[in-house]
Design a protein around this motif. Structure first.
Motif, mmCIF file in Angstrom:
data_model
loop_
_atom_site.group_PDB
_atom_site.id
_atom_site.type_symbol
_atom_site.label_atom_id
_atom_site.label_comp_id
_atom_site.label_asym_id
_atom_site.label_seq_id
_atom_site.Cartn_x
_atom_site.Cartn_y
_atom_site.Cartn_z
ATOM 1 N N ASN A 34 18.014 40.881 90.657
ATOM 2 C CA ASN A 34 18.838 39.666 90.646
ATOM 3 C C ASN A 34 18.389 38.682 91.715
ATOM 4 O O ASN A 34 18.359 37.470 91.473
ATOM 5 C CB ASN A 34 20.312 40.013 90.857
ATOM 6 C CG ASN A 34 20.942 40.622 89.630
ATOM 7 O OD1 ASN A 34 20.472 40.432 88.515
ATOM 8 N ND2 ASN A 34 22.010 41.366 89.833
ATOM 9 N N ALA A 35 18.031 39.186 92.884
ATOM 10 C CA ALA A 35 17.598 38.302 93.977
ATOM 11 C C ALA A 35 16.321 37.552 93.602
ATOM 12 O O ALA A 35 16.213 36.340 93.848
ATOM 13 C CB ALA A 35 17.389 39.112 95.256
ATOM 14 N N LEU A 36 15.367 38.252 93.008
ATOM 15 C CA LEU A 36 14.120 37.594 92.612
ATOM 16 C C LEU A 36 14.369 36.560 91.511
ATOM 17 O O LEU A 36 13.840 35.451 91.555
ATOM 18 C CB LEU A 36 13.091 38.625 92.133
ATOM 19 C CG LEU A 36 12.570 39.606 93.184
ATOM 20 C CD1 LEU A 36 11.515 40.518 92.573
ATOM 21 C CD2 LEU A 36 12.000 38.889 94.387
ATOM 22 N N ILE A 37 15.188 36.915 90.542
ATOM 23 C CA ILE A 37 15.485 35.991 89.444
ATOM 24 C C ILE A 37 16.268 34.781 89.956
ATOM 25 O O ILE A 37 15.961 33.636 89.595
ATOM 26 C CB ILE A 37 16.247 36.724 88.319
ATOM 27 C CG1 ILE A 37 15.315 37.730 87.632
ATOM 28 C CG2 ILE A 37 16.807 35.731 87.304
ATOM 29 C CD1 ILE A 37 16.004 38.704 86.701
ATOM 30 N N ASN A 38 17.254 35.014 90.814
ATOM 31 C CA ASN A 38 18.023 33.894 91.366
ATOM 32 C C ASN A 38 17.153 32.951 92.181
ATOM 33 O O ASN A 38 17.343 31.733 92.128
ATOM 34 C CB ASN A 38 19.190 34.405 92.213
ATOM 35 C CG ASN A 38 20.294 35.001 91.368
ATOM 36 O OD1 ASN A 38 20.431 34.679 90.186
ATOM 37 N ND2 ASN A 38 21.091 35.873 91.954
#
Length: 87
Positions: A30-34
């Protein structure tokens, strides 16, 4: 254009294959996608290989837990020790 759900599934699988728990793999994915979604591309998918390399070299500890300690009872001051973790 890449399907977001498919990308999340792929990233999560990569992180799990590198030893992260399901929960930590989800958080990291999620952190990379966000980061990508807000335009911070240098903190998104571009870091995936670096993170995997650091996990393999044991520079990132996949088993660590972040610890927060309240100083002298003051709820606004914290020491946060990431213990060389990814999340």
């Amino acid at each position: 254009m890449v399907d977001g759900k498919k990308l999340k599934k792929i990233l999560t699988k990569i992180f799990i294959n590198h030893g992260l728990s399901q929960n930590h793999a989800n958080i990291s994915s999620n952190a990379l996608i966000n980061a990508e979604l807000v335009g911070a591309h240098t903190h998104g998918l571009a870091r995936l290989k670096m993170y995997c390399d650091r996990i393999n070299k044991k520079v990132i500890n996949v088993f660590s837990r972040v610890i927060a300690i309240i100083l002298a009872g003051l709820s606004v001051q914290y020491i946060i020790d990431g213990v060389i973790s990814l999340i």
